[in-house]
Scaffold this motif. Sequence first.
Motif, mmCIF file in Angstrom:
data_model
loop_
_atom_site.group_PDB
_atom_site.id
_atom_site.type_symbol
_atom_site.label_atom_id
_atom_site.label_comp_id
_atom_site.label_asym_id
_atom_site.label_seq_id
_atom_site.Cartn_x
_atom_site.Cartn_y
_atom_site.Cartn_z
ATOM 1 N N UNK A 164 3.177 11.624 3.067
ATOM 2 C CA UNK A 164 2.548 10.402 2.284
ATOM 3 C C UNK A 164 4.197 10.182 2.240
ATOM 4 N N UNK A 165 5.066 10.259 2.540
ATOM 5 C CA UNK A 165 6.136 9.695 2.516
ATOM 6 C C UNK A 165 6.483 8.911 3.747
ATOM 7 N N UNK A 166 6.061 9.389 4.322
ATOM 8 C CA UNK A 166 6.223 9.118 5.887
ATOM 9 C C UNK A 166 5.470 7.662 6.237
ATOM 10 N N UNK B 110 0.846 -1.278 -0.262
ATOM 11 C CA UNK B 110 0.336 0.211 -0.137
ATOM 12 C C UNK B 110 0.931 1.466 0.058
ATOM 13 N N UNK B 111 0.704 1.785 -0.660
ATOM 14 C CA UNK B 111 1.695 3.395 -0.557
ATOM 15 C C UNK B 111 0.003 4.842 -0.782
ATOM 16 N N UNK B 112 0.188 5.478 -0.158
ATOM 17 C CA UNK B 112 -0.014 6.981 -0.605
ATOM 18 C C UNK B 112 0.264 7.799 -1.401
ATOM 19 N N UNK B 113 -0.495 8.805 -1.842
ATOM 20 C CA UNK B 113 -0.408 9.929 -2.542
ATOM 21 C C UNK B 113 -0.912 10.978 -1.417
ATOM 22 N N UNK B 114 -0.391 11.933 -1.378
ATOM 23 C CA UNK B 114 -1.075 13.280 -0.561
ATOM 24 C C UNK B 114 -0.682 14.418 -1.099
ATOM 25 N N UNK C 55 5.005 1.358 5.959
ATOM 26 C CA UNK C 55 5.192 0.123 5.162
ATOM 27 C C UNK C 55 4.337 -1.445 5.738
ATOM 28 N N UNK C 56 3.478 -0.442 6.818
ATOM 29 C CA UNK C 56 2.555 -2.336 7.150
ATOM 30 C C UNK C 56 2.688 -2.643 8.369
#
Length: 120
Positions: free
Chosen positions: A25-27, A13-17, A33-34
């Motif tokens: 988002x990078x945090x 899972x990735x998030x884009x802010x 990372x789960x």
Amino acid sequence: MEYEFLRDLNGAVKVRMSMGHEAIGQWFNEEVQGNLALLDSVEAAAAAVRGSERQWQHIGHEYTLWLDEEEVMIRANQLALEGDELEEGMRYYDEESLALCGLEDFLAVIAAWRAFLQGR
């Protein structure tokens, strides 16, 4: 603050802010990372600082998270360098390495992250 969750080719899972919140988002992408235990710690810390003037921080590999009863700040650890150490013209990258948001908004992103992981 707008965000979008997606899965990469490996299923992670990735998030884009939204702009200005990229460090958040990078945090999630680099530090969480789960790692639901880290999210549990953040939520417990948020509950612990409520109604007080205390602060809490978590120093990760790439990012450090600070929170108090109202606000969350995430900063890339590389920004811990003294300002004079950065080369000329490198300051504009700070915006992608530092983000602030309200504590309740941040907790809402954590809840949405958990829901996305569970397929809801």
